[in-house]
Design a protein around this motif. Structure first.
Motif, mmCIF file in Angstrom:
data_model
loop_
_atom_site.group_PDB
_atom_site.id
_atom_site.type_symbol
_atom_site.label_atom_id
_atom_site.label_comp_id
_atom_site.label_asym_id
_atom_site.label_seq_id
_atom_site.Cartn_x
_atom_site.Cartn_y
_atom_site.Cartn_z
ATOM 1 N N ARG A 253 0.832 -1.133 0.017
ATOM 2 C CA ARG A 253 0.075 0.214 -0.075
ATOM 3 C C ARG A 253 0.788 1.227 -0.040
ATOM 4 N N ALA A 254 1.846 1.214 0.721
ATOM 5 C CA ALA A 254 2.935 2.474 1.067
ATOM 6 C C ALA A 254 3.402 2.905 -0.482
ATOM 7 N N PHE A 255 3.982 1.758 -1.316
ATOM 8 C CA PHE A 255 4.386 2.262 -2.498
ATOM 9 C C PHE A 255 3.300 2.732 -3.420
ATOM 10 N N PHE A 256 2.530 1.897 -3.525
ATOM 11 C CA PHE A 256 1.299 2.147 -4.441
ATOM 12 C C PHE A 256 0.616 3.589 -4.214
ATOM 13 N N VAL A 257 0.270 3.759 -2.848
ATOM 14 C CA VAL A 257 -0.337 5.036 -2.628
ATOM 15 C C VAL A 257 0.454 6.185 -2.972
ATOM 16 N N ASN A 258 1.831 6.021 -2.710
ATOM 17 C CA ASN A 258 2.522 7.179 -3.069
ATOM 18 C C ASN A 258 3.028 7.466 -4.291
ATOM 19 N N ALA A 259 2.932 6.412 -5.082
ATOM 20 C CA ALA A 259 3.150 6.642 -6.472
ATOM 21 C C ALA A 259 1.946 7.341 -7.190
ATOM 22 N N VAL A 260 0.916 6.686 -6.758
ATOM 23 C CA VAL A 260 -0.496 7.237 -7.415
ATOM 24 C C VAL A 260 -0.688 8.757 -6.978
ATOM 25 N N GLN A 261 -0.154 9.196 -5.764
ATOM 26 C CA GLN A 261 -0.336 10.441 -5.346
ATOM 27 C C GLN A 261 0.516 11.474 -6.162
ATOM 28 N N TRP A 262 1.904 10.899 -6.167
ATOM 29 C CA TRP A 262 2.763 11.977 -6.765
ATOM 30 C C TRP A 262 2.427 12.162 -8.572
ATOM 31 N N ALA A 263 1.906 10.851 -9.122
ATOM 32 C CA ALA A 263 1.179 11.136 -10.449
ATOM 33 C C ALA A 263 0.356 11.907 -10.472
ATOM 34 N N LEU A 264 -0.823 11.951 -9.771
ATOM 35 C CA LEU A 264 -1.933 12.567 -9.618
ATOM 36 C C LEU A 264 -1.460 14.554 -9.532
ATOM 37 N N TYR A 265 -0.584 14.548 -8.590
ATOM 38 C CA TYR A 265 -0.099 15.575 -8.003
ATOM 39 C C TYR A 265 0.749 16.443 -9.193
ATOM 40 N N GLU A 266 1.605 15.659 -9.951
ATOM 41 C CA GLU A 266 2.425 16.344 -11.064
ATOM 42 C C GLU A 266 1.056 16.581 -12.349
ATOM 43 N N TYR A 267 0.077 15.757 -12.329
ATOM 44 C CA TYR A 267 -0.718 16.001 -13.685
ATOM 45 C C TYR A 267 -1.881 17.245 -13.322
ATOM 46 N N ILE A 268 -1.951 17.104 -12.084
ATOM 47 C CA ILE A 268 -2.929 18.480 -11.670
ATOM 48 C C ILE A 268 -2.221 19.816 -11.726
ATOM 49 N N MET A 269 -0.947 19.706 -11.108
ATOM 50 C CA MET A 269 -0.064 20.768 -11.136
ATOM 51 C C MET A 269 0.193 21.401 -12.643
ATOM 52 N N ARG A 270 0.149 20.390 -13.600
ATOM 53 C CA ARG A 270 0.404 20.721 -15.017
ATOM 54 C C ARG A 270 -0.778 21.535 -15.750
ATOM 55 N N LEU A 271 -2.306 21.116 -15.030
ATOM 56 C CA LEU A 271 -3.358 21.608 -15.540
ATOM 57 C C LEU A 271 -3.369 23.124 -14.803
ATOM 58 N N LEU A 272 -2.982 23.137 -13.477
ATOM 59 C CA LEU A 272 -3.135 24.490 -12.894
ATOM 60 C C LEU A 272 -2.099 25.469 -13.203
ATOM 61 N N SER A 273 -0.950 24.930 -13.500
ATOM 62 C CA SER A 273 -0.024 25.801 -13.738
ATOM 63 C C SER A 273 0.731 25.406 -14.733
ATOM 64 N N PRO A 274 0.220 25.768 -16.121
ATOM 65 C CA PRO A 274 0.828 25.292 -17.280
ATOM 66 C C PRO A 274 2.432 25.889 -17.597
ATOM 67 N N ALA A 275 2.494 27.063 -16.855
ATOM 68 C CA ALA A 275 3.921 27.785 -17.136
ATOM 69 C C ALA A 275 4.727 27.024 -16.390
ATOM 70 N N ARG A 276 4.678 26.230 -15.500
ATOM 71 C CA ARG A 276 5.642 25.534 -14.813
ATOM 72 C C ARG A 276 6.337 24.469 -15.608
ATOM 73 N N SER A 277 7.536 24.820 -16.111
ATOM 74 C CA SER A 277 8.171 23.815 -17.073
ATOM 75 C C SER A 277 9.537 23.394 -16.614
ATOM 76 N N SER A 278 10.145 24.391 -15.737
ATOM 77 C CA SER A 278 11.626 23.846 -15.583
ATOM 78 C C SER A 278 11.599 22.606 -14.734
ATOM 79 N N ALA A 279 12.651 21.934 -14.598
ATOM 80 C CA ALA A 279 12.813 20.842 -13.721
ATOM 81 C C ALA A 279 13.133 21.227 -12.329
ATOM 82 N N THR A 280 13.717 22.240 -12.404
ATOM 83 C CA THR A 280 14.148 22.746 -11.072
ATOM 84 C C THR A 280 12.728 23.247 -10.347
#
Length: 293
Positions: A253-280
């Protein structure tokens, strides 16, 4: 604001998706003296989501409290205010994480009480709201903070190791993709965290669900056992294995939940903040993500 919205949505989704495994974990942790019908099996498909409402409702508040206290304490320890901290000292990361985890017990203890009791209640239509009302009616505010000491110890050590393992993993992984790096590091951090605090979590579960369990024969029904009493009782009846009941369910559960959480976070951030492009900038903003225990 975008970070808060993204982390709250991702955290809530991860809680719901990981709840079936969490139900199994909590029922196994509650021990052989638990109500006989409460096993790792689900009574109905709805029972897979028992107790999920409490952490989902408090997710936003816990998230905000955790990261405000973590970021401010890390800035204090690094003596670096109002500037991005690219590579914080791992010791300071652990200390800041431990402090922020300790602070969150104000929210996490009532949440854990309601969640765990809802997951092991021997009633077909139990809800988190009913558990909260019954607990308040029986013991008031003290009832909602039963097991607060062991919960605060678990959260303090747990978040200390989580933030430490996350930063250490990110530094060690030689991946070019920042998204892949954060996903893997988050999963590793989740597993490292639970491996270090799991016995405390087992004790916490038994303390918080003991009124729903059959107490040892030498104790009167109204009696309650402290965390230390439960630690001794687990060793006496089950040995060291008792401290790790449901451990491998938790690791998955720990690995699955955190992986899903990070994936969703990155996806939602791209939707809400399209200008965020740099890896830093992506690496810095992940500090605002919710770390789900």
């Amino acid at each position: 604001m975008a970070d808060f919205v993204a982390s709250s949505i991702a955290g809530a989704a991860a809680i719901v998706l990981g709840n079936p495994i969490d139900v199994i974990k909590v029922r196994l942790q509650s021990g052989s003296s638990n109500i006989p019908s409460q096993t790792a099996a689900f009574e109905t498909w709805i029972s897979m989501f028992r107790g999920a409402a409490a952490p989902v409702v408090t997710n936003g508040a816990l998230n905000a409290l955790l990261f405000v206290s973590y970021n401010r304490s890390l800035e204090f320890l690094e003596n670096n205010y109002n500037q991005p901290i690219l590579k914080p000292t791992l010791l300071n990361v652990w200390l800041a994480g431990a402090f922020s985890g300790l602070v969150t017990f104000v929210i996490s203890t009532p949440t854990e009480i309601v969640k765990c009791r809802a997951q092991v209640y021997n009633e077909p239509n139990i809800t988190s709201w009913k558990v909260a009302k019954d607990t308040w009616k029986s013991n008031g505010i003290r009832g909602l903070y039963h097991g607060g000491v062991v919960t605060s110890l678990r959260d303090s050590l747990g978040y200390g190791w989580y933030f430490w393992a996350y930063e250490a993993s990110k530094n060690a992984l030689g991946l070019e993709s920042e998204t892949a790096k954060t996903l893997i590091a988050g999963g590793i951090a989740g597993c490292v965290t639970w491996a270090t605090i799991y016995p405390l979590d087992v004790i916490k579960t038994r303390v918080q669900t003991q009124r729903l369990m059959q107490l040892p024969s030498h104790m009167d029904p109204p009696a309650t056992m402290s965390a230390l009493d439960h630690a001794r009782d687990i060793y006496r009846r089950e040995g060291l294995r008792g401290y790790f009941s449901g451990f491998w369910w938790c690791m998955g559960r720990a690995f699955f939940v955190n992986a899903v959480q990070w994936a969703l976070y990155e996806y939602i951030m791209r939707l809400l903040s399209p200008a965020r492009s740099s890896a830093t900038s992506r690496g810095l903003e992940t500090h605002e993500q919710k770390y789900n225990l």
